[in-house]
Design an enzyme around this catalytic site. Structure first.
Site: not given
Ligand code: PGA
Ligand code: ZN
Length: 424
Positions: A43, A156, A165, A206, A243, A289, A316, A341, A369, A392
């Site tokens: 995502s 996911h 999440e 995840e 999230d 998030e 994010d 990230k 991650h 996370k």
């Molecule tokens: P992604 O998901 O690694 O698929 O982007 C993680 C997130 O959205 O925080």
């Molecule tokens: Zn996110």
């Protein structure tokens, strides 16, 4: 013996989803040898640094990374040979210059980050330091609260839950070791609850469960039940973080949110915020998030105005670990924290800059991650070095997720009495 870079080589390997990714090997003149592997998101935010994929449909459905590997071997390696591995800023600057595009699309952020992380690892090892010590100095002793993603939805998972999440956050534990135990026990209790109700206990990308529930709220309620049944107090020992990854369900130019997985239907930004206010009142939510989509800056501002004094509001996709967007977010009060990230921006130095910018303005930095991971544990050391207080790294299943948590156990043990664990 010198810590000069002697050799850099890259290899195409597979990530936790079985998709190709880049692994970089670095050797120094003094014999130091390290490798680092790059993660990959599903995502993703529109303005993330470019993950270079070959696009050759005959290999891995176009997802091969042979171009990125070639860029490491043929362009980056010759340019960096002979530079000291401790010259991180110079090396990252050189990588950015060699690429010379805004979003690292020429060499690929996957090629660049692999080299940038390997440089940190090699320098640390060459000087007989742990990575967190090398990057964070003697002050690096704060072990993050593990925000464990125990229930997966959205992009996911293949289930009926829209929120991507649902994390259990053991902020009331005395140590990381205990916190990890709290949430791992909650994860196992949740499995039992799901099983008893005839619901699926298979896991998403995840490592969290991905059951077909009737609603997003049912997911929160069953997690609260799991927390209690595991012997903990919701909101005291363990809270919940969400999230939404709302960019993945925004539709059309008008920015309606289509809760398509749960079939809840379309909602406006204001309706999304009203729903969030209700949930925050009803449930022990500590952090949220991407409650709205990356382009919905006005919505983020409203959301933060309404809830920013009660919970951590994390951006994010909207910030993509880029100081340009984080700065705008700070100026416009669009959140009070940024997700961090490494592969969204592409070098370690730029990621450190993003964290520092957050701190300068009293924002929190939440290290993350990606949904496609490897067993590389750099993230754990990086989080301790930055002292962000939370990270996370997925659930208590799938080794690529647990590798980071296990590394944090090691670091906490190594630090002994110096280790600190607290939420804020
Ligand atoms: P992604 O998901 O690694 O698929 O982007 C993680 C997130 O959205 O925080
Ligand atoms: Zn996110």
């Amino acid at each position: 013996m010198s810590d000069m870079i002697k050799d850099i080589r890259a290899l195409e390997v597979l990530d936790s989803r079985g998709n190709p990714t880049v692994r970089v090997f670095m050797e120094l003149e003094d014999g130091t040898r390290v490798s680092s592997s790059v993660p990959s998101g599903a995502s993703t935010g529109e303005y993330e640094a470019c993950e270079l994929r070959d696009g050759d449909k005959k290999r891995y459905g176009g997802k091969g990374v042979l171009e990125a590997v070639k860029n490491v071997n043929e362009i980056i390696a010759p340019a960096l040979k002979g530079i000291n591995a401790t010259a991180q800023l110079e090396i990252d600057k050189k990588l950015i210059e060699l690429d010379a595009t805004k979003n690292k699309e020429k060499l690929g952020a996957n090629a660049i980050l692999g080299v940038s992380m390997a440089t940190v690892k090699a320098a640390a090892q060459s000087h007989h330091l742990e990575i967190y010590e090398y990057l964070g100095g003697v002050e690096a002793c704060r072990i993050p609260v593990p925000c464990m993603n125990i229930l997966n939805g959205g992009e996911h998972a293949d289930n009926s839950v829209d929120i991507q999440e649902f994390m259990a956050v053991p902020f009331g534990a005395p140590t990381f070791k205990e916190g990890l135990r709290y949430v791992a026990e909650t994860f196992h209790t949740l499995k039992k609850l799901l099983k008893d109700r005839g619901l699926a206990t298979s896991v998403g990308d995840e490592g969290g469960f991905a059951p077909n529930l009737k609603s997003n709220e049912e997911a929160i309620e069953i997690i609260i039940e799991a927390i209690e049944k595991a012997g903990y107090k919701p909101g005291v020992d363990i809270s919940i973080a969400l999230d939404s990854a709302a960019t993945s369900f925004v539709v059309g130019k008008k920015g309606m949110y289509d809760m398509k997985w749960s079939k809840l239907g379309k909602k406006t930004t204001d309706e999304m915020i009203e729903m969030a206010k209700e949930w925050v009142k009803k449930y022990p939510i500590i952090l949220w998030e991407d409650p709205l989509a990356e382009e919905d800056w006005e919505g983020f501002k409203k959301f933060t105005k309404e809830l920013g004094d009660k919970i951590e509001v994390v951006g994010d996709d909207i910030f993509v670990t880029n100081t340009k967007f984080i700065r705008r977010g700070i100026e416009e009060h669009a959140a009070n924290a940024s997700l961090i990230k490494l592969n969204q921006i592409g070098t370690v130095s730029e990621t450190v800059d993003a964290v520092k910018l957050c701190y300068e303005h009293n924002w929190r930095a939440f290290v993350s991650h990606r949904s496609g991971e490897t067993c590389d544990t750099f993230l754990a050391d990086f989080t301790v070095a930055m002292g962000t207080g939370h990270l996370k790294s997925g659930s208590a299943s799938r080794s690529e997720r647990l590798a980071k948590y296990n590394r944090l156990l090691e670091i906490e043990d190594k630090l002994g009495d110096r280790a600190k664990y607290y939420w804020k």
